[in-house]
Design an enzyme around this catalytic site. Structure first.
Site, PDB file in Angstrom:
ATOM      1  N   GLY A   1       0.831  -1.208   0.000  1.00 53.22           N
ATOM      2  CA  GLY A   1       0.000   0.000   0.000  1.00 53.22           C
ATOM      3  C   GLY A   1       0.863   1.255   0.000  1.00 53.22           C
TER       4      GLY A   1
ATOM      5  N   ASP B   1       0.142  -0.351  13.305  1.00 53.68           N
ATOM      6  CA  ASP B   1       0.599  -1.651  12.809  1.00 53.68           C
ATOM      7  C   ASP B   1       0.896  -2.639  13.942  1.00 53.68           C
ATOM      8  OD1 ASP B   1       0.349  -0.722  10.241  1.00 53.68           O
ATOM      9  OD2 ASP B   1       2.466  -0.193  10.033  1.00 53.68           O
TER      10      ASP B   1
HETATM   11  C1  S3P Z   1       2.668   3.582   6.509  1.00 53.35           C
HETATM   12  C2  S3P Z   1       1.593   4.177   7.118  1.00 53.35           C
HETATM   13  C3  S3P Z   1       0.518   3.438   7.790  1.00 53.35           C
HETATM   14  C4  S3P Z   1       0.954   2.003   8.112  1.00 53.35           C
HETATM   15  C5  S3P Z   1       1.641   1.344   6.961  1.00 53.35           C
HETATM   16  C6  S3P Z   1       2.871   2.120   6.536  1.00 53.35           C
HETATM   17  C7  S3P Z   1       3.671   4.435   5.843  1.00 53.35           C
HETATM   18  O1  S3P Z   1      -0.598   3.368   6.931  1.00 53.35           O
HETATM   19  O2  S3P Z   1      -0.151   1.248   8.507  1.00 53.35           O
HETATM   20  O3  S3P Z   1       2.037   0.038   7.306  1.00 53.35           O
HETATM   21  O4  S3P Z   1       4.782   3.951   5.548  1.00 53.35           O
HETATM   22  O5  S3P Z   1       3.372   5.606   5.603  1.00 53.35           O
HETATM   23  P1  S3P Z   1      -1.719   4.538   6.905  1.00 53.35           P
HETATM   24  O6  S3P Z   1      -1.037   5.770   6.479  1.00 53.35           O
HETATM   25  O7  S3P Z   1      -2.720   4.076   5.899  1.00 53.35           O
HETATM   26  O8  S3P Z   1      -2.255   4.596   8.288  1.00 53.35           O
END
Ligand code: S3P
Length: 440
Positions: A95, A314
């Site tokens: 993501g 996380d």
């Molecule tokens: C992350 C932000 C978080 C986290 C993901 C990594 C990042 O997600 O849960 O594992 O590297 O910016 P969200 O921004 O959707 O909360």
């Protein structure tokens, strides 16, 4: 891959070094790819997610080579060129790759398509498409999901107040703002991880932060060598293991303790299980330390809510395991976004921990663990994890953090447990089991 885990009858001892932070490794490659010049990135993550980012920037014409398995050399003119297979760039399970790279690609003078695996293709992308569209971006999705077709064009700055505290959304908009016309401000309800802001400053971008508001003025970053600190989200599994496996006493070296990420340390303290923070230092703009963890037989439940949540989002699955070994209730609220991670981490966590006897309830925005440790029996396992009869394996739902959390539960579970899909640990932490073995 089915992994079986047996209860440990002795404490974890010794010293381990936690591998590189995933969030910072992604950003190190992304930002060095759009910065001008040459740099070395030391201690790059070996997780698959970060390799998705690395391969993507290679396809965008950036000269990236490995000096050894954790050290990269990156040379860039600061400009990207279209490539890939028909300008389609795979983001795998990541993501962070898809959301942050969208912010970079939306402002280029070429078109791109971002694709993900089955899990990533189900995760919400509207949260970045809407803001980027306000900046003038042209993005087509499948009802708010990948594949994302991005027709690159010049963007303009916006002032945006976000309802969600999300570092991925914030970073996407800041990356788009770096190359847009005019300033961009992004404000969030609570501070989410600020690795982007720190690394932008380190690489001399024109960025200002004021509380939960960040302003970026278009600027060219300058490449500099980056040392990536260890991942507190990976260390979290060991912090919990140390606190709940009887007789444990060990040191976890090189852990990033950025205050926007260290919510788990506050929760541990609230539960009465303080750890020792040793040798604090700053590495490429990020606070870092060694952490000594010791077994604690008098943990108590606590409430986790509001501004805690982005600081430990996380870590919530493994915090549920910790809570099962504490006395009293641990209540997690305001964590509805946990349903949008690599799995629906509320539903899946509750279903699987219930299988091994944890007394855990699902709520719309979190969960409640009714903990209880059988101290009087002199056992390290609690009422909640004792006497289970596992006939079915626990399902990891292709979610690396669930797989590792279940493994830690297995270390204090009365009966042997089995975890399905354990190979998904490769996404963030392929070294996980080796490091456990180092402490045996
Ligand atoms: C992350 C932000 C978080 C986290 C993901 C990594 C990042 O997600 O849960 O594992 O590297 O910016 P969200 O921004 O959707 O909360």
């Amino acid at each position: 891959m089915l992994k079986t885990v047996k209860k440990l009858n002795k404490g974890l001892k010794g010293e381990i070094t936690i591998p590189a932070d995933k969030s910072i490794s992604h950003r190190a490659v992304m930002f060095s790819s759009i910065a001008k010049g040459e740099c070395i990135v030391r201690n790059f993550s070996s997780g698959e997610d970060c390799h998705s980012t690395l391969n993507l920037f290679k396809q965008l014409g950036v000269d990236i080579s490995f000096i050894d398995d954790k050290t990269l050399q990156i040379r860039s003119s600061g400009k990207l060129t279209p490539g890939g297979n028909n300008y389609i760039y795979p983001c795998g399970n990541s993501g962070t790759t898809m959301r942050l790279v969208s912010g970079i690609l939306a402002g280029q003078n070429f078109d791109s398509v971002l694709v993900g695996d089955e899990s990533l293709s189900k995760r919400p992308m509207k949260r970045i498409i809407e803001q980027l569209t306000l900046m003038g971006a042209d993005i087509t999705s499948v009802d708010g999901h990948a594949p994302l077709t991005i027709r690159g064009r010049k963007l303009h700055g916006i002032d945006y107040i976000s309802k969600l505290a999300s570092a991925q959304v914030k970073s996407c908009i800041l990356l788009a703002g770096l190359n847009a016309e005019g300033k961009t401000t992004f404000e969030e309800p609570y501070i989410s991880r600020d690795h982007t802001e720190r690394l932008f400053k380190y690489l001399e971008a024109d960025i200002k932060t004021e509380g939960t508001k960040v302003t970026i003025t278009p600027s060219q970053m300058i490449a500099k060598d980056i040392d990536v600190v260890g991942d507190i989200s990976s260390a979290a599994f060991f912090i919990v293991a140390g606190l709940i496996v009887k007789g444990s006493d060990f040191v976890i070296k090189n852990v990033g303790i950025n205050p926007t990420r260290s919510g788990i340390l506050d929760v541990v303290e609230r539960m009465g299980g303080g750890v020792n923070i040793l040798n604090k230092r700053l590495v490429s703009g990020e606070p870092c330390a060694d952490i000594r963890v010791q077994y604690n037989d008098s943990l108590k439940g606590c409430v986790i809510e509001g501004e805690d949540i982005p600081r430990l989002i996380d870590e919530l699955p493994v915090i549920a395991v910790l809570a099962s070994q504490a006395d009293g209730d641990t209540i997690v609220k305001n964590a509805e976004d946990l349903r949008n991670k690599e799995s629906d981490r509320i539903k899946c966590l509750v279903a699987e921990l219930t299988k091994i006897g944890v007394n855990i309830e699902e709520t719309p925005d979190g969960f409640i663990v009714h903990g209880g440790r059988g101290k009087s029996e002199g056992k390290c396992v609690g009422k909640s994890l004792a006497n289970n009869t596992i006939v079915q394996p626990l399902e990891s739902y292709h979610d690396h953090r669930l797989a590792m959390s279940f493994y830690i539960a297995g270390l204090v579970c009365e009966n042997e447990i089995a975890i399905n899909g354990f190979e998904w640990t490769k996404i963030s932490f392929p070294e996980f089991e080796n490091l456990i073995n180092q402490l045996l």
